[in-house]
Design an enzyme around this catalytic site. Structure first.
Site, PDB file in Angstrom:
ATOM      1  N   TYR A 134      -1.791  -1.567  11.120  1.00 16.56           N
ATOM      2  CA  TYR A 134      -2.106  -2.011   9.754  1.00 16.56           C
ATOM      3  C   TYR A 134      -0.976  -1.608   8.808  1.00 16.56           C
ATOM      4  O   TYR A 134      -0.434  -2.436   8.067  1.00 16.56           O
ATOM      5  CB  TYR A 134      -3.426  -1.384   9.279  1.00 16.56           C
ATOM      6  CG  TYR A 134      -3.569  -1.395   7.783  1.00 16.56           C
ATOM      7  CD1 TYR A 134      -3.914  -2.559   7.108  1.00 16.56           C
ATOM      8  CD2 TYR A 134      -3.299  -0.242   7.019  1.00 16.56           C
ATOM      9  CE1 TYR A 134      -4.006  -2.577   5.722  1.00 16.56           C
ATOM     10  CE2 TYR A 134      -3.389  -0.255   5.645  1.00 16.56           C
ATOM     11  CZ  TYR A 134      -3.733  -1.418   4.997  1.00 16.56           C
ATOM     12  OH  TYR A 134      -3.808  -1.432   3.633  1.00 16.56           O
TER      13      TYR A 134
ATOM     14  N   LYS B 164       2.058  -3.856   6.542  1.00 16.19           N
ATOM     15  CA  LYS B 164       2.412  -3.745   5.112  1.00 16.19           C
ATOM     16  C   LYS B 164       3.929  -3.608   4.970  1.00 16.19           C
ATOM     17  O   LYS B 164       4.552  -4.258   4.135  1.00 16.19           O
ATOM     18  CB  LYS B 164       1.697  -2.552   4.463  1.00 16.19           C
ATOM     19  CG  LYS B 164       0.190  -2.732   4.325  1.00 16.19           C
ATOM     20  CD  LYS B 164      -0.178  -3.891   3.404  1.00 16.19           C
ATOM     21  CE  LYS B 164      -1.656  -4.163   3.317  1.00 16.19           C
ATOM     22  NZ  LYS B 164      -1.997  -5.463   2.742  1.00 16.19           N
TER      23      LYS B 164
ATOM     24  N   SER C 172       0.827  -1.200   0.000  1.00 13.04           N
ATOM     25  CA  SER C 172       0.000   0.000   0.000  1.00 13.04           C
ATOM     26  C   SER C 172       0.861   1.250   0.000  1.00 13.04           C
ATOM     27  O   SER C 172       1.962   1.272   0.559  1.00 13.04           O
ATOM     28  CB  SER C 172      -0.867  -0.021   1.253  1.00 13.04           C
ATOM     29  OG  SER C 172      -1.417   1.243   1.494  1.00 13.04           O
TER      30      SER C 172
END
Ligand code: UDP
Length: 342
Positions: free
Chosen positions: A152, A156, A127
């Site tokens: 989160y 990644k 991302s």
């Protein structure tokens, strides 16, 4: 014989669009999904769009090593596209253990099983969040990553690093893993058939599902988070990428890996349009293209949002031979068609 691609999280929003594009490009696809954040709506849509009733579906959790191992024993997997992960930024702040355990363990299992079955090509869905509030825009793949602001986002970054290290450790061995990380900007929209699209559970966190749910009357009013940012109209700038275009980038990346075209065994590509669009512009474009008025108000900034981020897509354009094609208007029309179809 057609090459076989495992799509983990293939019943979800992006995974279902990728499955469609892989099948139309001639790949065999196996889907694994634990249905923790979706139901079978999109997978059923995939079957309708492709006219294929025989796509193998494993309802398994990739955190279950033995289940992943069994799948690899039953199918000779040539490439894996790994989507199976939790993705709610706010929830990850409240429940870091849940996020770290799920997102890291599932990816570690995919990598370990891939390695133990004689190596594989692994595509990780990363991302643009890894760039944080970048100093220079647009961001290239060389733009330094900044410390993640949520668990989160951290998963990644960590998964990118895990993939890089595993690729390095297995190079030129009988268990060689080749890896590509695709850094997505803001995926929006739906398939032109309106048979698959984004299906958020509960109140949507993301902008476009909130817009379509407001337009259909499921939500009373869209809150635009902040109109005092240092941008032309005061709202944040993002790079909104059509989900079908995004899916095609996955096909290009898988084909590059399987065709032996990689320049390094681990590569990273930005997947965006290269065009910044403000929240206000997006809302206005949605109203215009769909001929309706949206109920919205400006409220305070949302904590953790960056002012602006958009992609330099030169590398993906040149190396993957891929380019975003759909206009923001077409994409917003597809999002609205999907919402009405629901
Ligand atoms: N946004 C908004 N209202 C919403 C949801 C999002 O104004 O209900 C804004 C958000 O502040 C950001 C942009 O829309 O500037 C995109 O947010 P989203 O959550 O879709 O993606 P993000 O860029 O945070 O990954």
């Amino acid at each position: 014989m057609a090459k076989k691609v495992l799509v983990s999280g293939g019943a979800g929003y992006i995974g279902s669009h990728v499955t469609v594009e892989l099948i139309s490009a001639g790949y065999d696809v196996v889907v694994a999904d634990n249905l923790s954040n979706c139901d079978m709506t999109c997978f059923d849509g995939v079957k309708k769009i492709t006219g294929r009733d025989d796509i193998p579906f494993y309802q398994i959790d990739c955190c279950d090593y033995d289940a992943v191992d069994t799948l690899f024993t039953e199918h000779k997997i040539d490439a894996v596209i790994h989507f199976a992960a939790f993705k709610a930024v706010g929830e990850s702040v409240a429940k870091p253990i849940k996020y770290y355990r799920n997102n890291l363990v599932s990816f570690l299992n995919i990598l370990e099983v891939s390695k133990n079955h004689g190596g594989c090509n692994v595509l990780f869905s990363s991302s643009a969040t890894v760039y944080g509030e970048a100093e220079v825009l647009p961001v290239t793949e060389q733009t330094p990553r900044l410390p993640a602001t949520s668990p989160y986002g951290n998963t990644k970054q960590m998964c990118e690093d895990i993939l890089r290290d595993v690729v390095k450790a297995t190079a030129s061995s009988s268990e060689e893993i080749r890896g590509i990380a695709l850094r997505y900007f803001n995926p929006i929209g739906a398939h032109p058939s309106a048979l698959i699209g984004e299906l958020p559970r509960g109140v949507p966190n993301n902008l476009v599902p909130f817009i379509t749910q407001t337009a259909i009357g499921k939500r009373e009013c869209l809150s635009i988070f902040g109109n005092d940012y240092p941008t032309e109209d005061g709202t944040c700038l993002r790079d909104y990428i059509d989900v079908v275009d995004l899916a095609k980038a996955h096909v290009a990346a898988v084909t590059r890996m399987l065709g032996g075209k990689m320049k390094e065994n681990y590569e990273i590509f930005n997947i965006g349009t290269g065009r910044p669009v403000s929240v206000y512009e997006l809302v206005t474009a949605f109203e215009k293209v769909n001929g309706l008025k949206l109920n919205y108000k400006f409220v305070d900034r949302r904590p953790g949002d960056v002012t602006a981020i958009w992609a330099d897509t030169t590398l993906a354009n040149e190396e993957l031979g891929w380019k975003a094609e759909r206009s923001v208007e077409e994409t917003l029309a597809s999002a609205w068609a999907w919402e009405r179809n629901l």
